[in-house]
Design a protein around this motif. Structure first.
Motif, PDB file in Angstrom:
ATOM      1  N   UNK A 118       0.803  -1.397  -0.080  1.00 59.81           N
ATOM      2  CA  UNK A 118      -0.130  -0.115  -0.127  1.00 59.81           C
ATOM      3  C   UNK A 118       0.866   1.126   0.077  1.00 59.81           C
ATOM      4  N   UNK A 119       2.176   0.928  -0.284  1.00 64.73           N
ATOM      5  CA  UNK A 119       3.175   2.183  -0.257  1.00 64.73           C
ATOM      6  C   UNK A 119       3.170   2.704  -1.581  1.00 64.73           C
ATOM      7  N   UNK A 120       3.320   4.226  -1.667  1.00 63.22           N
ATOM      8  CA  UNK A 120       3.270   4.690  -3.036  1.00 63.22           C
ATOM      9  C   UNK A 120       4.469   4.181  -3.891  1.00 63.22           C
ATOM     10  N   UNK A 209       2.013  12.422 -11.580  1.00 63.04           N
ATOM     11  CA  UNK A 209       0.936  11.877 -12.344  1.00 63.04           C
ATOM     12  C   UNK A 209       1.153  10.651 -13.219  1.00 63.04           C
ATOM     13  N   UNK A 210       1.631   9.779 -12.841  1.00 60.60           N
ATOM     14  CA  UNK A 210       2.273   8.574 -13.747  1.00 60.60           C
ATOM     15  C   UNK A 210       1.310   7.895 -14.366  1.00 60.60           C
ATOM     16  N   UNK A 211      -0.001   7.812 -13.928  1.00 58.19           N
ATOM     17  CA  UNK A 211      -0.984   7.035 -14.804  1.00 58.19           C
ATOM     18  C   UNK A 211      -1.412   8.035 -15.995  1.00 58.19           C
ATOM     19  N   UNK A 212      -1.545   9.251 -15.772  1.00 60.08           N
ATOM     20  CA  UNK A 212      -1.928  10.100 -17.018  1.00 60.08           C
ATOM     21  C   UNK A 212      -0.551  10.290 -17.818  1.00 60.08           C
ATOM     22  N   UNK A 258      -6.076  18.387 -24.060  1.00 56.35           N
ATOM     23  CA  UNK A 258      -7.365  18.680 -23.117  1.00 56.35           C
ATOM     24  C   UNK A 258      -7.250  17.616 -22.204  1.00 56.35           C
ATOM     25  N   UNK A 259      -6.822  16.423 -22.146  1.00 54.52           N
ATOM     26  CA  UNK A 259      -6.790  15.697 -21.252  1.00 54.52           C
ATOM     27  C   UNK A 259      -6.103  16.066 -19.996  1.00 54.52           C
ATOM     28  N   UNK A 260      -4.882  16.653 -20.291  1.00 55.28           N
ATOM     29  CA  UNK A 260      -4.035  17.144 -19.085  1.00 55.28           C
ATOM     30  C   UNK A 260      -5.012  18.116 -18.080  1.00 55.28           C
ATOM     31  N   UNK A 291      -8.996   2.112  -3.929  1.00 54.27           N
ATOM     32  CA  UNK A 291      -8.333   3.755  -3.891  1.00 54.27           C
ATOM     33  C   UNK A 291      -7.493   3.749  -5.088  1.00 54.27           C
ATOM     34  N   UNK A 292      -6.525   2.906  -5.213  1.00 54.03           N
ATOM     35  CA  UNK A 292      -5.647   2.805  -6.115  1.00 54.03           C
ATOM     36  C   UNK A 292      -6.154   2.722  -7.504  1.00 54.03           C
ATOM     37  N   UNK A 293      -7.133   1.811  -7.532  1.00 53.24           N
ATOM     38  CA  UNK A 293      -8.123   1.789  -8.783  1.00 53.24           C
ATOM     39  C   UNK A 293      -8.614   2.956  -9.380  1.00 53.24           C
ATOM     40  N   UNK A 294      -9.099   3.861  -8.487  1.00 52.32           N
ATOM     41  CA  UNK A 294      -9.695   5.232  -8.687  1.00 52.32           C
ATOM     42  C   UNK A 294      -8.715   6.002  -9.395  1.00 52.32           C
ATOM     43  N   UNK A 295      -7.445   5.853  -9.051  1.00 57.81           N
ATOM     44  CA  UNK A 295      -6.478   6.876  -9.538  1.00 57.81           C
ATOM     45  C   UNK A 295      -5.956   6.088 -10.831  1.00 57.81           C
ATOM     46  N   UNK A 296      -6.136   5.002 -10.932  1.00 60.10           N
ATOM     47  CA  UNK A 296      -5.568   4.569 -12.578  1.00 60.10           C
ATOM     48  C   UNK A 296      -6.769   4.707 -13.244  1.00 60.10           C
ATOM     49  N   UNK A 297      -8.013   4.483 -12.997  1.00 60.14           N
ATOM     50  CA  UNK A 297      -9.120   4.542 -14.032  1.00 60.14           C
ATOM     51  C   UNK A 297      -9.492   6.074 -14.230  1.00 60.14           C
TER      52      UNK A 297
END
Length: 326
Positions: A118-120, A209-212, A258-260, A291-297
């Motif tokens: 659960x660590x970043x 913001x690595x997922x983006x 526009x995504x950013x 919660x991690x999934x929310x940030x990826x999604x």
């Protein structure tokens, strides 16, 4: 009072829905496949946006729609095959990190007061593999998409002249996949994570913001490869290629830009959503993973909405204008 109660039930159902939770866990466990699955859903809408574009050539709209459908189906197929064993291999590390990671790595990646999983640092390290697979798959996906467009065109049209190259290309892009040894893959991944240089990279960029960023790199790479393949494709009429190339380039450039902006504007609403989600699901199983999934999604859904629903209307029109200037 009754109406408000019903509204509360409807509102909180998003936070307690088993389907939503499973979807978020999939995003955390296999972000590349989640993105590919979301793309298939969005691609069902995109041809409608393209088709409603005013003052554009009918044949160019067919090509743009064919590209969208082909790309999403091929992308999902590739990532379903490649990402599933990778996700299972990383899960093995998640369940027993001490077996695969040395003490120095665990110390470097673990946050105070949290489990390593659960660590970043650890999340970023493993997501590089999960999301990065989508980037790696972008090139074969783009090549196969360009090759597959003529087949999808047959569903839109139709002229039967395209049947002549079915025989020629039927076996051109067959792909074979061997079975995976998850233990071996887990060992390879852990060896990379155990490297000091990799840990330094992770700790330096874990708060970005690595997922983006990964999504943007993947889209740019896929588009560049696709445009190159279209130039070389002999089964697409020469006079139609420029519009298709412009459409792909304009779509991706507009989408990333526009995504950013949209991602930044949605930071506060998403953080509020996460806080409420945590409050409602406090103590529930797999909360941290969700919660991690929310940030990826988040970037997947933002870029998907922009690329597949909003931009096709604009890019098809601009591509038509750019093509007419040549």
């Amino acid at each position: 009072m009754k109406v408000n109660s019903n509204r509360d039930i409807s509102f909180t159902s998003v936070y307690t829905s088993k389907i939503v939770k499973k979807g978020l866990e999939l995003a955390a466990d296999n972000g590349a496949l989640f993105a590919a699955g979301a793309t298939v859903g969005f691609s069902a809408i995109r041809p409608l946006s393209i088709w409603l574009t005013p003052k554009t050539d009918k044949e160019n709209r067919k090509l743009a729609s064919a590209k969208s459908i082909t790309s999403s189906l091929i992308g999902f197929g590739i990532l379903l095959v490649l990402s599933t064993p990778l996700a299972k291999s990383i899960k093995k590390i998640d369940k027993n990190p001490e077996k695969y990671l040395n003490t120095k790595t665990i110390t470097a990646l673990k946050e105070s007061g949290k489990d390593i999983t659960n660590s970043k640092g650890y999340i970023f390290a493993t997501q590089i593999f999960k999301l990065g697979l989508g980037t790696v798959a972008a090139i074969p996906k783009a090549i196969m998409t360009a090759a597959g467009i003529p087949y999808i065109m047959n569903l839109f049209d139709l002229k039967k002249e395209n049947h002549k190259y079915k025989k020629e290309t039927a076996n051109t892009h067959s792909v074979s996949f061997k079975s995976h040894n998850h233990n071996k893959t887990s060992s390879v991944i852990s060896k990379v994570i155990n490297k000091n240089s990799f840990q330094n990279f992770v700790n330096k960029f874990k708060d970005t913001n690595f997922p983006m960023h990964i999504s943007a790199i993947t889209d740019a790479l896929a588009t560049a490869t696709f445009i190159n393949q279209i130039k070389r494709n002999q089964n697409i009429k020469q006079e139609r290629k420029k519009a298709l190339e412009y459409n792909a380039g304009i779509s991706t450039a507009l989408c990333i830009g526009t995504g950013y902006i949209a991602d930044k504007l949605l930071d506060k609403p998403v953080n509020s959503f996460i806080k409420k989600y945590q409050d409602i699901n406090k103590g529930k199983h797999n909360l941290e993973k969700q919660i991690q999934g929310i940030r990826i999604a988040k970037p997947v859904l933002i870029l998907g909405t922009i690329y597949y629903i909003i931009i096709p209307f604009i890019s098809t029109f601009l591509a038509e204008k750019a093509d007419s200037q040549n």
